[in-house]
Design an enzyme around this catalytic site. Sequence first.
Site, PDB file in Angstrom:
ATOM      1  CB  CYS A  54      32.045  -1.077 -24.706  1.00  0.00           C
ATOM      2  SG  CYS A  54      33.055  -0.239 -23.230  1.00  0.00           S
ATOM      3  CB  CYS A 127      34.742  -4.598 -23.029  1.00  0.00           C
ATOM      4  SG  CYS A 127      32.880  -3.680 -22.627  1.00  0.00           S
ATOM      5  CB  CYS A 199      38.121   3.347 -24.630  1.00  0.00           C
ATOM      6  SG  CYS A 199      37.653   2.565 -22.831  1.00  0.00           S
ATOM      7  CB  SER A 476      44.457   0.159 -19.294  1.00  0.00           C
ATOM      8  OG  SER A 476      43.963   1.010 -19.864  1.00  0.00           O
TER       9      SER A 476
END
Length: 573
Positions: A54, A127, A199, A476
């Site tokens: 990230c 992040c 991600c 998450s």
Amino acid sequence: MVKITKDKLPSRHVSLGAKSAPHRAYYYAMGLNEKEIMQPFVGVATCWNESAPCNISLSRQAQETKKGVKKGLGTPREFTTISVTDGIAMGHEGMKSSLVSREIIADSIEVSMRGHCYDGLVGIAGCDKSLPGIMMAMLRLNVPSVFLYGGSILPGKFEDKEVSIQDVFEAVGEFNSNKIDEKRLCALEKVACPSAGSCGGQFTANTMACVAEAIGLALPGSSSPPASYESRDKFAFESGEVIMDLINRGIKPRDIVTKKSLVNAARIVACSGGSTNAALHLPAIANEIGIPFDIFDVAKIFRDTPYIADLKPGGKYLAKDLHDIGGVPIMMKALMDGGFLYDDCLTVTGKSIMENLKNIKFETSSQDIIYSTKKPLSKTGGVVGLKGNLAPDGAIVKVAGLKSTNFKGKALCFNSEEEAFEAVSKQKYKKGDVIVIRYEGPKGGPGMREMLATTAAIYGQGMGEQVALITDGRFSGATRGLCVGHISPEAVVGGNIALIEDGDEIQIDAEKGTIYLNVDNKILDQRRNLLSHKSEEFGSGALWKFSQTVGSARYGAVTHPGAKKEKKIYSDI
């Protein structure tokens, strides 16, 4: 470019007049010349580190940002702050540090900016927690600011299928239930994350990157290009130019972020099936400027917003796919065309959202990622707020992609994530259970851990639609299944989640927005009188300090009173 005088800017305290001779000496020591010292100082704050993909491209983007600042006759001063990478912190005690890092990021940027009297801020984040942390600092300081997302990771390729880190977490569950062997799991882990970047699904980082554009703090289109694309450098350079324009024009974050722009931010989360963590971060951002905006305000907007973006984890597509059709501006244009955005809100371009989007064309004939608000994937947002005797101060659940949005089952209780994960790994649960994970709230954890390791394992075992999971912790952005988080009040402060016993009936109805523990109040009162709380794990250090000051998840789990108690603003010094 107009030359900006410094006599009313914060940096006058460290650069103008005879009294600043010692300060200027330090700047000469770093290679600056007299002209550069007399220009506005711009903090270029990044979360660059070697902790995770990230963050590893952020330094590169900072160098381009600095070039843009210099072109605008400013003097950039680069500094870094921490970040905790949720994917690596997940599933063990390290996750207790994640939400704490949001506060440390905001505090450390504030302290660095205050200490050195910088006039503007470009914040570059990768992040999950670094995005809201940097935006919180911008609003707290209220000097001209531009936010820049570091970009998402490219999709991996496994057996001719695009994969992400979500697939790896779920594969652990498949391995535990003997659906795959260790050789196949290892082959997947080696190809799932092929580049720098955050991600790739509509998890927390990409959700909050969309928020940054919708709220007006980031340049239009800057959130979607993957981290490895050179087009990111163009946005970094432009961010440096724009910060100088904002300083020249005196446009500050609190001119941009208002109640209406917070509503826009919540809309983008809902329409994209974004992370439940946004329901924590938006109230925290609002706290910095003293605007009442709690989990119920967020949930109401979620309920009134159609779900139109077919993005993972609930849908099919990744951030790169959204970039390929035009990025976040396409999603915003779809909302605007449907009347779901306040289009008069100011942005860092100095223009309104309507002006920014006037040349953007949204159509459904050429793509199947973003739907029209008239023909959405569903009529309500991908994230829903809940309330009931189990969560009188609210809870949150992501319903995007779920086949069923209500559940009635028997409680199976655990007082930590480790206990729950061990039971799930050994498949010591059954269809119809409501898995309860408590004492993982902001104060009780401390740190309000995410439960992706547990929820992904359940999904990997093929039980994702067969059980529910509730917690005073978090999930998450990659979590899927009927998973209710942010239950408030949390267990450690006497919330009813602490009173649940194995076998109690729990009823969740995301359509009605309710969550109930079907136990008589008299019995709950008896249990409360006998309740013995789990003891604190930490007696010192950063986690202890966080636990002493953190408030309810309802208001963003913040650690200071915000603008409601503010007596002076940094930008006014």
